[in-house]
Design a protein around this motif. Sequence first.
Motif, short mmCIF file in Angstrom:
data_model
loop_
_atom_site.label_atom_id
_atom_site.label_comp_id
_atom_site.label_asym_id
_atom_site.label_seq_id
_atom_site.Cartn_x
_atom_site.Cartn_y
_atom_site.Cartn_z
N LEU A 6 -5.70 -10.68 2.27
CA LEU A 6 -5.21 -10.91 3.63
C LEU A 6 -6.20 -10.30 4.62
O LEU A 6 -6.72 -9.21 4.39
N SER A 7 -6.39 -10.98 5.71
CA SER A 7 -7.16 -10.37 6.79
C SER A 7 -6.25 -9.36 7.48
O SER A 7 -5.04 -9.37 7.29
N LEU A 8 -6.84 -8.46 8.24
CA LEU A 8 -6.02 -7.50 8.99
C LEU A 8 -5.03 -8.22 9.88
O LEU A 8 -3.88 -7.80 10.02
N HIS A 9 -5.45 -9.31 10.48
CA HIS A 9 -4.57 -10.08 11.36
C HIS A 9 -3.37 -10.63 10.58
O HIS A 9 -2.23 -10.57 11.04
N ASP A 10 -3.63 -11.15 9.38
CA ASP A 10 -2.55 -11.71 8.56
C ASP A 10 -1.63 -10.63 8.00
O ASP A 10 -0.45 -10.87 7.76
N ALA A 11 -2.17 -9.45 7.76
CA ALA A 11 -1.39 -8.37 7.16
C ALA A 11 -0.47 -7.67 8.15
O ALA A 11 0.51 -7.05 7.75
N LEU A 12 -0.77 -7.75 9.43
CA LEU A 12 0.01 -7.04 10.44
C LEU A 12 1.50 -7.36 10.40
O LEU A 12 2.32 -6.44 10.40
N PRO A 13 1.90 -8.63 10.35
CA PRO A 13 3.35 -8.90 10.30
C PRO A 13 4.03 -8.30 9.07
O PRO A 13 5.16 -7.85 9.15
N ILE A 14 3.33 -8.27 7.95
CA ILE A 14 3.88 -7.68 6.73
C ILE A 14 4.05 -6.18 6.92
O ILE A 14 5.08 -5.61 6.56
N TYR A 15 3.05 -5.55 7.50
CA TYR A 15 3.09 -4.10 7.76
C TYR A 15 4.26 -3.76 8.68
O TYR A 15 5.03 -2.84 8.42
N VAL A 16 4.42 -4.53 9.73
CA VAL A 16 5.52 -4.31 10.68
C VAL A 16 6.87 -4.50 10.00
O VAL A 16 7.79 -3.71 10.19
N GLU A 17 6.97 -5.52 9.16
CA GLU A 17 8.22 -5.77 8.44
C GLU A 17 8.56 -4.61 7.50
O GLU A 17 9.73 -4.20 7.39
N LEU A 18 7.55 -4.04 6.84
CA LEU A 18 7.78 -2.89 5.98
C LEU A 18 8.31 -1.70 6.77
O LEU A 18 9.25 -1.02 6.35
N LYS A 19 7.71 -1.45 7.94
CA LYS A 19 8.16 -0.35 8.77
C LYS A 19 9.59 -0.56 9.26
O LYS A 19 10.40 0.37 9.25
N LEU A 20 9.91 -1.78 9.66
CA LEU A 20 11.27 -2.08 10.11
C LEU A 20 12.28 -1.89 8.99
O LEU A 20 13.36 -1.32 9.20
N SER A 21 11.94 -2.34 7.80
CA SER A 21 12.84 -2.21 6.65
C SER A 21 13.08 -0.74 6.31
O SER A 21 14.22 -0.34 6.05
N LEU A 22 12.02 0.06 6.29
CA LEU A 22 12.18 1.48 5.99
C LEU A 22 12.95 2.20 7.08
O LEU A 22 13.77 3.07 6.78
N SER A 23 12.70 1.86 8.32
CA SER A 23 13.42 2.49 9.43
C SER A 23 14.92 2.24 9.31
O SER A 23 15.73 3.15 9.48
N LYS A 24 15.26 1.01 9.00
CA LYS A 24 16.67 0.65 8.83
C LYS A 24 17.27 1.41 7.64
O LYS A 24 18.39 1.93 7.72
N ALA A 25 16.52 1.51 6.55
CA ALA A 25 17.01 2.20 5.36
C ALA A 25 17.22 3.69 5.63
O ALA A 25 18.18 4.28 5.13
N ILE A 26 16.34 4.28 6.42
CA ILE A 26 16.49 5.70 6.76
C ILE A 26 17.75 5.92 7.58
O ILE A 26 18.52 6.84 7.33
N SER A 27 17.97 5.07 8.55
CA SER A 27 19.17 5.17 9.38
C SER A 27 20.43 5.01 8.52
O SER A 27 21.39 5.78 8.65
N GLU A 28 20.42 4.01 7.65
CA GLU A 28 21.57 3.78 6.78
C GLU A 28 21.81 4.96 5.85
O GLU A 28 22.95 5.39 5.65
#
Length: 85
Positions: A6-28
Amino acid sequence: TEIYTLSLHDALPIYVELKLSLSKAISERRHQLHLTQTQVASRIGSGQSRVAKMEKAEGSTSLDFLVRSMLALGATRKEVVKAMS
C-alpha cells in the motif's frame, strides 16, 4: 506469491479505521470495568484529558498508545487483535 504493498495514501484510511476501532474498544472496556476516565488515566500513567481524547480518537493519540492502553486495562493480545479487526 504476489506481494501487495500500500502507498502511504492508500494506507491512511486503514490506519484511521484501526485507531477508531481501538478508541471505541477502550471506551467500551472502561465502561465494562466501571472505571472513570481518571481511574483509567492512573492505570496508563496519563491524565484524564488524554483519556477523553483517546476515546474520541483524536489525531494526536498514537496507535501504539491505544494498544498499550488496552493492555493496561487487562485486554489480552487476542482481544486487542479482535478490537482492531
